[in-house]
Design an enzyme around this catalytic site. Structure first.
Site, PDB file in Angstrom:
ATOM      1  N   HIS A  12       0.819  -1.209   0.000  1.00 25.23           N
ATOM      2  CA  HIS A  12       0.000   0.000   0.000  1.00 25.23           C
ATOM      3  C   HIS A  12       0.853   1.260   0.000  1.00 25.23           C
ATOM      4  O   HIS A  12       2.045   1.242   0.342  1.00 25.23           O
ATOM      5  CB  HIS A  12      -0.909   0.003   1.236  1.00 25.23           C
ATOM      6  CG  HIS A  12      -0.139   0.037   2.532  1.00 25.23           C
ATOM      7  ND1 HIS A  12       0.364   1.198   3.085  1.00 25.23           N
ATOM      8  CD2 HIS A  12       0.232  -0.958   3.366  1.00 25.23           C
ATOM      9  CE1 HIS A  12       0.993   0.924   4.201  1.00 25.23           C
ATOM     10  NE2 HIS A  12       0.938  -0.380   4.404  1.00 25.23           N
ATOM     11  N   GLU A  17       1.311   7.783   9.525  1.00 28.18           N
ATOM     12  CA  GLU A  17       2.029   6.962  10.515  1.00 28.18           C
ATOM     13  C   GLU A  17       3.300   6.368   9.913  1.00 28.18           C
ATOM     14  O   GLU A  17       4.340   6.308  10.580  1.00 28.18           O
ATOM     15  CB  GLU A  17       1.113   5.840  11.032  1.00 28.18           C
ATOM     16  CG  GLU A  17       0.009   6.312  11.949  1.00 28.18           C
ATOM     17  CD  GLU A  17      -1.247   6.731  11.184  1.00 28.18           C
ATOM     18  OE1 GLU A  17      -2.279   6.920  11.833  1.00 28.18           O
ATOM     19  OE2 GLU A  17      -1.188   6.868   9.940  1.00 28.18           O
ATOM     20  N   GLU A  81      -1.580  -6.740   7.903  1.00 29.91           N
ATOM     21  CA  GLU A  81      -0.227  -6.759   8.453  1.00 29.91           C
ATOM     22  C   GLU A  81      -0.233  -7.498   9.790  1.00 29.91           C
ATOM     23  O   GLU A  81      -1.298  -7.740  10.383  1.00 29.91           O
ATOM     24  CB  GLU A  81       0.262  -5.315   8.627  1.00 29.91           C
ATOM     25  CG  GLU A  81       1.679  -5.160   9.153  1.00 29.91           C
ATOM     26  CD  GLU A  81       2.722  -5.812   8.254  1.00 29.91           C
ATOM     27  OE1 GLU A  81       2.870  -7.049   8.334  1.00 29.91           O
ATOM     28  OE2 GLU A  81       3.384  -5.089   7.489  1.00 29.91           O
TER      29      GLU A  81
END
Length: 209
Positions: A12, A17, A81
């Site tokens: 992605h 973050e 993830e």
């Protein structure tokens, strides 16, 4: 000879973050402005895929929308993830004095607090892959994309890469908005699962094998 099967594993785009070096895991963040701009510059370099399998988290779904707006999208939580539990949203700097964190760095089979160990994570990704293979068999196509996260891609490449491309989990470099196409040249190769060769995507890099 035409390729029998091509499956691209793509990471992605950037989130805020990511830009700050935070552990993101299952945190459902969206792409940052910088991440979107990078994807807009890159999307013309990607080829088309018949379908896109994606993590169900926003950053993957949004990246799939920017890169493959015409491909049918199939999302799954199994493609997330690794879950960093209590360390989600924290950085190395904020965790470096935590004894449990230091133990985890040395032995990732240890689960983060309320999180997921590397072995548990690997089993989940293997299940996701098995489901993808089953859906591909039903669809009977040739070109697919998997929009997911760095850890998922590293696990799949470590498991499915040809023997002469030997890399450990952490040796795979997977940048945001980039990835690898796994190529199977023949039906027999596909049945054996280990891919025939790898090539970087967008297709501006070298092939492995």
């Amino acid at each position: 000879m035409d390729d029998y099967m091509v499956i691209a594993c793509i990471r992605h785009g950037l989130t805020e973050e990511n830009e700050k070096g935070k552990y993101l895991g299952w945190t459902n963040s969206s792409l940052s402005r910088k991440g979107i701009e990078l994807l807009k510059r890159r999307n013309t370099f990607f080829e088309e895929y018949e379908r896109c399998f994606s993590s169900d988290l926003n950053r993957c779904l949004e990246t799939a929308h920017f890169l493959f707006p015409h491909a049918p999208l199939i999302s799954s939580s199994l493609l997330r993830e690794i879950h960093f539990g209590g360390w989600e949203g924290l950085t190395y700097e904020s965790l470096k004095d935590d004894d449990a964190y230091q133990e985890w760095l040395l032995d990732p089979s240890i689960s983060p607090p309320n999180g997921e160990g590397i072995e548990q994570f690997g089993k989940r990704v293997d299940l996701a892959w098995a489901q993808i293979v089953a859906q591909i068999e039903e669809h009977n196509g040739k070109r697919y994309a998997v929009m997911t996260h760095g850890g998922v891609i590293r696990h799949l490449l470590t498991s499915l890469s040809p023997g002469h491309v030997h890399r450990t989990f952490w040796e795979w470099k997977v940048n945001h908005g980039e990835g690898y196409e796994m190529v199977w040249k023949t039906e027999n190769d596909w049945r054996n699962q280990t891919c025939t060769s790898l090539r970087e995507v967008p297709l501006m890099g070298k092939a492995y094998g």
